[in-house]
Design a protein around this motif. Structure first.
Motif, PDB file in Angstrom:
ATOM      1  N   THR A  64       0.720  -1.287  -0.064  1.00 66.33           N
ATOM      2  CA  THR A  64      -0.106   0.048   0.189  1.00 66.33           C
ATOM      3  C   THR A  64       0.801   1.345   0.073  1.00 66.33           C
ATOM      4  O   THR A  64       0.653   2.265  -0.721  1.00 66.33           O
ATOM      5  N   ASN A  67       2.282   1.587  -3.385  1.00 62.93           N
ATOM      6  CA  ASN A  67       1.491   2.392  -4.382  1.00 62.93           C
ATOM      7  C   ASN A  67       1.115   3.759  -4.237  1.00 62.93           C
ATOM      8  O   ASN A  67       0.943   4.337  -4.849  1.00 62.93           O
ATOM      9  N   LEU A  68       0.975   4.153  -2.878  1.00 67.05           N
ATOM     10  CA  LEU A  68       0.801   5.218  -2.533  1.00 67.05           C
ATOM     11  C   LEU A  68       2.033   6.424  -3.169  1.00 67.05           C
ATOM     12  O   LEU A  68       1.761   7.429  -3.641  1.00 67.05           O
ATOM     13  N   ALA A  70       4.130   5.617  -5.474  1.00 63.70           N
ATOM     14  CA  ALA A  70       4.036   5.804  -6.831  1.00 63.70           C
ATOM     15  C   ALA A  70       2.923   6.567  -7.341  1.00 63.70           C
ATOM     16  O   ALA A  70       3.178   7.357  -8.573  1.00 63.70           O
ATOM     17  N   GLU A  71       1.739   6.389  -6.835  1.00 61.38           N
ATOM     18  CA  GLU A  71       0.466   7.478  -7.162  1.00 61.38           C
ATOM     19  C   GLU A  71       0.990   8.985  -7.021  1.00 61.38           C
ATOM     20  O   GLU A  71       0.672   9.649  -7.809  1.00 61.38           O
ATOM     21  N   ASN A  72       1.741   9.360  -5.804  1.00 62.48           N
ATOM     22  CA  ASN A  72       1.966  10.632  -5.552  1.00 62.48           C
ATOM     23  C   ASN A  72       2.943  11.147  -6.625  1.00 62.48           C
ATOM     24  O   ASN A  72       3.000  12.273  -7.162  1.00 62.48           O
ATOM     25  N   ARG A  74       3.126   9.714  -9.648  1.00 59.16           N
ATOM     26  CA  ARG A  74       2.564  10.226 -11.132  1.00 59.16           C
ATOM     27  C   ARG A  74       1.917  11.314 -10.955  1.00 59.16           C
ATOM     28  O   ARG A  74       1.743  12.202 -11.890  1.00 59.16           O
ATOM     29  N   THR A  75       1.306  11.706  -9.973  1.00 59.00           N
ATOM     30  CA  THR A  75       0.400  13.050  -9.805  1.00 59.00           C
ATOM     31  C   THR A  75       1.199  14.101  -9.849  1.00 59.00           C
ATOM     32  O   THR A  75       1.308  15.295 -10.785  1.00 59.00           O
ATOM     33  N   ARG A  78       2.467  14.719 -13.450  1.00 63.81           N
ATOM     34  CA  ARG A  78       1.434  15.096 -14.334  1.00 63.81           C
ATOM     35  C   ARG A  78       1.300  16.571 -14.215  1.00 63.81           C
ATOM     36  O   ARG A  78       1.255  17.278 -15.188  1.00 63.81           O
TER      37      ARG A  78
END
Length: 142
Positions: A64, A67-68, A70-72, A74-75, A78
């Protein structure tokens, strides 16, 4: 329905904090971001506590957290790539332009005030509705 897994205890959650913090600190530079990842990971572990066995808590928490992170990333990437779309490159309105527009509006009001009421309404309707003067005049029998 019988429960096969014991409930998550405070000790189980506290045991996750150090490994999750180490993982986040190894991948993130910002201490506040590390704290955010740890907090969100613990919140998600607590939300899933009835679905996990005690032995699965640490792997679940580490995945988890990864994944958090990696998500941060990517955000943030972007946002960085799209930042140029936020900037308004149009010229700001100069004070001279504002003054000239106000003077033109005042002159137009003064000119409209000199017209007879019927002609003024016809001219305003032509300007507002963008209809031809011939069509408007024929409607009024002119």
């Amino acid at each position: 329905m019988t429960r096969t897994t014991p409930p998550t205890t405070d000790e189980d959650v506290l045991a996750l904090l150090l490994p999750v913090r180490r993982l986040a600190a190894a991948r993130l530079r910002d201490r506040a971001a590390v704290d955010d990842v740890v907090q969100e990971t613990v919140a998600r572990v607590l939300a899933a506590h009835g679905k996990l066995e005690s032995s699965a808590l640490l792997p679940y928490a580490l995945v988890t957290a990864r994944n958090l992170i990696a998500e941060n990333a990517r955000t943030a990437d972007r946002a960085r790539r799209q930042a140029h779309r936020i900037i308004d490159l149009t010229e700001p309105v100069s004070p001279d332009t504002v003054v000239i527009e106000r003077e033109e509006q005042a002159a137009l009001r003064a000119a409209l005030a000199t017209l007879p009421e019927g002609d003024r309404q016809l001219l305003v309707e032509h300007a507002v509705t963008d209809r031809g003067t011939a069509g408007l005049a024929s409607e009024r029998g002119m």
